[in-house]
Structure formats: structure tokens, C-alpha cells
Enzyme design. Structure first.
Site, PDB file in Angstrom:
ATOM      1  CE  LYS A 299     -12.316  68.505  76.407  1.00  0.00           C
ATOM      2  NZ  LYS A 299     -10.614  67.520  76.828  1.00  0.00           N
TER       3      LYS A 299
ATOM      4  CB  CYS B 157      -8.269  72.815  75.373  1.00  0.00           C
ATOM      5  SG  CYS B 157      -7.364  71.236  74.475  1.00  0.00           S
TER       6      CYS B 157
HETATM    7  N1  SAJ Z   1      -3.795  79.447  82.844  1.00  0.00           N
HETATM    8  C1  SAJ Z   1      -3.840  79.992  83.357  1.00  0.00           C
HETATM    9  N2  SAJ Z   1      -3.903  80.787  85.337  1.00  0.00           N
HETATM   10  C2  SAJ Z   1      -4.664  78.953  85.595  1.00  0.00           C
HETATM   11  C3  SAJ Z   1      -4.645  78.285  85.282  1.00  0.00           C
HETATM   12  C4  SAJ Z   1      -4.274  77.915  83.552  1.00  0.00           C
HETATM   13  O1  SAJ Z   1      -3.292  81.564  83.383  1.00  0.00           O
HETATM   14  O2  SAJ Z   1      -4.711  78.933  87.385  1.00  0.00           O
HETATM   15  C5  SAJ Z   1      -3.868  79.047  81.772  1.00  0.00           C
HETATM   16  C6  SAJ Z   1      -2.955  78.377  81.087  1.00  0.00           C
HETATM   17  O3  SAJ Z   1      -1.624  79.751  81.068  1.00  0.00           O
HETATM   18  C7  SAJ Z   1      -3.530  77.942  79.909  1.00  0.00           C
HETATM   19  C8  SAJ Z   1      -4.297  78.147  80.168  1.00  0.00           C
HETATM   20  O4  SAJ Z   1      -4.350  78.408  80.681  1.00  0.00           O
HETATM   21  O5  SAJ Z   1      -3.279  79.249  78.865  1.00  0.00           O
HETATM   22  C9  SAJ Z   1      -4.930  76.776  79.682  1.00  0.00           C
HETATM   23  O6  SAJ Z   1      -4.184  75.696  80.702  1.00  0.00           O
HETATM   24  P1  SAJ Z   1      -4.611  74.818  81.464  1.00  0.00           P
HETATM   25  O7  SAJ Z   1      -3.271  74.221  81.924  1.00  0.00           O
HETATM   26  O8  SAJ Z   1      -6.218  75.278  82.536  1.00  0.00           O
HETATM   27  O9  SAJ Z   1      -5.297  73.702  80.355  1.00  0.00           O
HETATM   28  P2  SAJ Z   1      -4.944  73.204  78.892  1.00  0.00           P
HETATM   29  O10 SAJ Z   1      -5.428  74.238  77.710  1.00  0.00           O
HETATM   30  O11 SAJ Z   1      -3.815  72.181  79.017  1.00  0.00           O
HETATM   31  O12 SAJ Z   1      -5.907  71.691  79.346  1.00  0.00           O
HETATM   32  C10 SAJ Z   1      -7.191  71.554  79.127  1.00  0.00           C
HETATM   33  C11 SAJ Z   1      -7.575  70.507  80.467  1.00  0.00           C
HETATM   34  N3  SAJ Z   1      -8.992  70.679  81.315  1.00  0.00           N
HETATM   35  C12 SAJ Z   1      -9.833  71.551  82.768  1.00  0.00           C
HETATM   36  O13 SAJ Z   1      -8.652  71.295  83.065  1.00  0.00           O
HETATM   37  C13 SAJ Z   1     -11.003  71.259  82.793  1.00  0.00           C
HETATM   38  C14 SAJ Z   1      -7.353  69.455  80.148  1.00  0.00           C
HETATM   39  O14 SAJ Z   1      -7.897  68.695  81.536  1.00  0.00           O
HETATM   40  C15 SAJ Z   1      -8.253  68.701  78.608  1.00  0.00           C
HETATM   41  O15 SAJ Z   1      -8.195  68.016  78.377  1.00  0.00           O
HETATM   42  C16 SAJ Z   1      -7.506  69.585  78.266  1.00  0.00           C
HETATM   43  O16 SAJ Z   1      -7.764  71.300  78.316  1.00  0.00           O
HETATM   44  C17 SAJ Z   1      -8.492  69.540  76.387  1.00  0.00           C
HETATM   45  O17 SAJ Z   1      -8.192  69.130  75.479  1.00  0.00           O
HETATM   46  O18 SAJ Z   1      -9.796  69.735  76.377  1.00  0.00           O
END
Ligand code: SAJ
Length: 407
Positions: A207, A261
Site C-alpha cells: 500500500k 494519502c
Molecule cells: N496530483 C497531481 N498530478 C497528478 C495526479 C495527482 O498534482 O498527475 C495531485 C492531486 O492534485 C492531489 C494529490 O496529487 O493533490 C493526490 O491525488 P491523487 O488523485 O493522485 O490521489 P488521492 O490522494 O486522491 O488517492 C490516492 C490513490 N493512490 C494511487 O493512485 C496510487 C488512491 O488509489 C488511494 O486509495 C488513496 O491515495 C489512499 O487512500 O491511499
């Protein structure tokens, strides 16, 4: 006697408890906050997630889901409480106090044969520590082999939780093989994805690995954006061009990485194995440095005006959610206000009032109105409605588009 008792009714515990209930399980949801318990017992929700209200209402109306502030006897206990890190500690040490308190609270209700599942994202070794905390609380005369412990981390994406809860593959890591098998059988109640068996420590690290992988990849994009700002190159065009290579897939830069996360979990690896996790640490530091880069850009533009009006679009940690925890957008707006860079107008379609830190210091208004009044427009979150903003409205204004929303 309940089939399942879920401890922690937040973004993970509530959908999980509700989906079990709609599949016919007798479920008790436990939360230490009385108002959360009352809201859920009334068939309502205290967090925003598409369709969660419908699921919770159905679960409560079926009579299969009830909420309480204390656990009761059940065959399975699922711990889904927060696992933050200590903000004041240099190595970002994990704060397991919620997991420990929830586990110790089970001593009053567990019986031999029960399955105890940790869903919270946790450092390696936490499932073993749960077993130790429980036995410490139970006192002498109990047999460890009578209880079954497993770590089954959730992987659902905020904004798409209900779909992913059902369709994602899952990992079931047991302290014993039987514990993993039993956890698998339980999640098969609603999970159509594959359920993969392993030991608890591997499940814990898997994870953390998934979220660190994403953090490292976002850090690459964020680092590129800062290089491009320095070299006066359009990062969005650069990424579009580079991604035409068949084996290149660069993610999107943003104002920083937020949420509870991705901005947290990599530290659990760094704090456990600091010498071996240099890349993971650096990625965290790159992503954490991005908000300051954006603040510097805003300051530089604001200095061109005597009394600049700065419209900040978005406060949440990512698009189309209401969650402002660990949000780089919120941090940036707070700093713009604190540093007196100008008069601040905030647009956030997912809230009716400003967070306390901004109340009386900024104005919450609609996008069009904010942009019309602004000298500088800072796009911090690419919420759907912002994509529809008229490009003509943006002309004549200095635009800092941290997400490439209007690129
Ligand atoms: N972000 C960027 N650029 C990107 C993608 C995301 O700047 O290309 C930023 C987002 O704006 C945000 C952060 O990253 O600030 C995280 O967003 P996210 O959509 O990547 O992820 P979370 O935090 O909403 O959810 C993640 C997910 N993990 C992965 O994709 C590996 C989700 O599947 C997990 O269940 C979740 O963390 C968790 O609960 O751990």
C-alpha cells in the site's frame, strides 16, 4: 451479535460499513464523534463523495447498519481510523495513536475466533503491533492463535470511491494464512476484483509503495514545471510532446501534492528505512517545495501592482472533491493572505463558507465575478466548472495556471 464492526466512519470506514450492510451483513459502525454517529443513524452523511448519501441511506433504512460510539461483539472487526504522521518530528514519524486506541477498545468485546482487520494505511509491522496491543489489554490467559489478524489496505480513489470499492483488486495480508483466507472470504461479499493473498508486512508495504510510486511520478512532473518556469518553456506543451514517446507517460504538475494519502504515506517508508529511501524522500521534498514556488510566482506578479486583486480558484486538495486536508491550494491562499500580497478573492464551488483560517481575510465569491475584479488569476484546482471559464474573461489578466486547466 454483529457480523462486522467497523471502527472509524470516515472516507474509508463509512463506505465499507455501508456496502457490507447493503449486502445483508449486520454492521455496527463505530466513531468516537457523537455527531457523526447521530448523522449516520439519521441516514445522512458528514462527508462528500458521489452517491455515498444514497448508499448510506439504503444501508441504514435496511436496518443492517447502525452507528455507535463504542464497539459491540461481532465476528469481524475492521479498523479504519486515521494514521497521520507527527508534524513536529524531523523524520515524520507515524502517529499510530488512533489505531492503538481503537485496538485496545476491542479488548472489551472480542472473543476467540474473531477476525481483526486493519484497513488504515500503516507502517510495516502495524498489524503485528495491533495483535500485541490487544493481548496487552486482554491480559494473561489468552491464546494468540485463537484470534485472526489481517491487513487489507483500501485503494479507492476519492471522487470514485463507490465504483473502485467494488471493482478494484485488493490485497489481503494475514499474520497467518488462515487470517488472510478469512479476510478474502469476507471481502468477496461485495468485491468483484481479484483478492490477492500475502502476509501482513508485504501488504503494508504494498500500500505504501503504490502511493509512493505516484508521489515520485508527480514529483517528476512538478520538478519539470519548475525547470520550465526557469527556462521560460511551456511545461504543458513539453509534457504533451514528450508523452508522444511510446514509453513515456509524465503525470500532471500542480501546486503541490495534497490529501491525507500521497502526501503522508511515503514518509512511513522513509521513517522506517531512511538510508535506503533517498528517492522517495526527495520526491516528497520536491512536491512539498512546489507551493512555495507558486507563492513566489504570485508575489513576483503582485509586485507589479499597487493594490493587486488576486483571484484564487480552488481550495481543495484536488479536483471535484470537497476535501481540504493537506491541501497545497489552501496553504498557498493562506500564505498570500498572511504575506499581504493583495486583496484575495476565493472561488471554491465545493464549500459554502471559507475555512476558519481565511474568514474575514478573504472573500468567497463566484468564478466570473472574481475573475472580472482580478488583476491576477491563480488557478489552483482544476474543478470541472473552472474548465468552462470564458477565455475572453481571462484576457487582460495575469494568469497563473498551476494545473494546465486552460493550457
Ligand atoms: N496530483 C497531481 N498530478 C497528478 C495526479 C495527482 O498534482 O498527475 C495531485 C492531486 O492534485 C492531489 C494529490 O496529487 O493533490 C493526490 O491525488 P491523487 O488523485 O493522485 O490521489 P488521492 O490522494 O486522491 O488517492 C490516492 C490513490 N493512490 C494511487 O493512485 C496510487 C488512491 O488509489 C488511494 O486509495 C488513496 O491515495 C489512499 O487512500 O491511499
Amino acid at each position: 451479535m454483529f457480523d462486522v464492526c467497523v471502527l472509524g466512519l470516515g472516507y474509508i470506514g463509512l463506505p465499507t460499513a455501508s456496502i457490507f450492510a447493503t449486502k445483508g451483513k449486520q454492521v455496527l459502525g463505530v466513531d468516537v464523534v457523537q455527531s457523526v454517529v447521530d448523522t449516520i443513524n439519521a441516514g445522512k452523511i458528514h462527508i462528500e463523495e458521489p452517491d455515498l448519501d444514497i448508499l448510506v441511506r439504503a444501508a441504514v433504512q435496511s436496518g443492517n447498519l447502525t452507528a455507535a460510539t463504542k464497539p459491540s461483539p461481532a465476528n469481524t472487526f475492521i479498523v479504519a481510523v486515521p494514521t497521520p504522521f507527527h508534524h513536529d518530528s524531523e523524520d515524520h514519524a507515524p502517529d499510530l495513536s488512533y489505531v492503538e486506541a481503537a485496538t485496545r477498545s476491542l479488548a472489551a468485546v472480542v472473543k476467540p475466533g474473531d477476525l481483526i482487520i486493519l484497513e488504515s494505511t500503516s507502517p510495516v509491522g502495524t498489524t503485528e503491533r495491533m495483535r500485541d496491543w490487544l493481548f496487552d489489554e486482554l491480559g494473561p490467559g489468552h491464546n494468540a492463535s485463537d484470534y485472526f489478524f489481517a491487513h487489507c489496505p483500501e485503494r479507492i480513489l476519492p471522487g470514485q470511491m463507490l465504483k473502485e470499492l467494488v471493482s478494484n483488486d485488493r490485497i489481503a495480508g494475514g499474520l497467518t494464512e488462515e487470517a488472510a483466507e478469512r479476510a478474502k472470504a469476507l471481502y468477496e461479499t461485495f468485491c468483484s476484483g481479484e483478492i490477492l493473498l500475502t502476509d501482513a508486512r508485504t501488504a503494508e508495504l504494498a500500500k505504501l509503495t503504490e502511493n509512493s510510486f505516484r508521489d515520485v511520478n508527480i514529483a517528476f512532473a512538478n520538478e519539470l514545471s519548475m525547470i520550465c518556469d526557469n527556462l521560460n518553456i511551456d511545461v504543458w506543451e513539453l509534457i504533451d510532446l514528450s508523452n508522444r514517446h511510446p514509453r513515456v507517460n509524465i503525470l500532471r504538475p500542480g501546486p503541490g501534492v495534497g490529501g491525507h494519502c500521497i502526501a503522508v504515506d511515503p514518509w512511513f517508508i522513509v521513517s522506517a528505512a531512511p538510508s535506503q529511501s533517498r528517492l522517495i524522500r526527495t520526491a516528497r521534498e520536491v512536491n512539498d517545495s512546489k507551493p512555495q514556488h507558486v507563492i513566489n510566482m504570485i508575489r513576483e506578479k503582485a509586485n507589479r501592482f499597487r493594490e493587486p486583486v488576486i483571484a484564487c480558484l480552488g481550495l481543495t486538495f484536488k479536483a471535484d472533491v470537497d476535501d481540504i486536508r493537506e491541501s497545497p491550494a489552501l496553504h498557498i491562499v493562506e500564505q498570500v493572505v498572511l504575506q499581504n500580497l493583495g486583496r484575495v478573492l476565493v472561488v471554491e464551488p465545493h464549500t459554502r463558507e471559507l475555512p476558519k483560517s481565511l474568514q474575514g481575510k478573504a472573500t468567497l465569491i463566484q468564478a466570473d465575478e472574481a475573475i472580472r475584479s482580478a488583476d491576477i488569476v491563480v488557478l489552483l484546482v482544476d474543478h470541472k466548472p473552472f474548465k468552462r471559464v470564458s477565455r475572453r474573461l481571462l484576457e487582460q489578466r495575469i494568469v497563473i495556471d498551476t494545473r494546465g486547466c486552460w493550457a
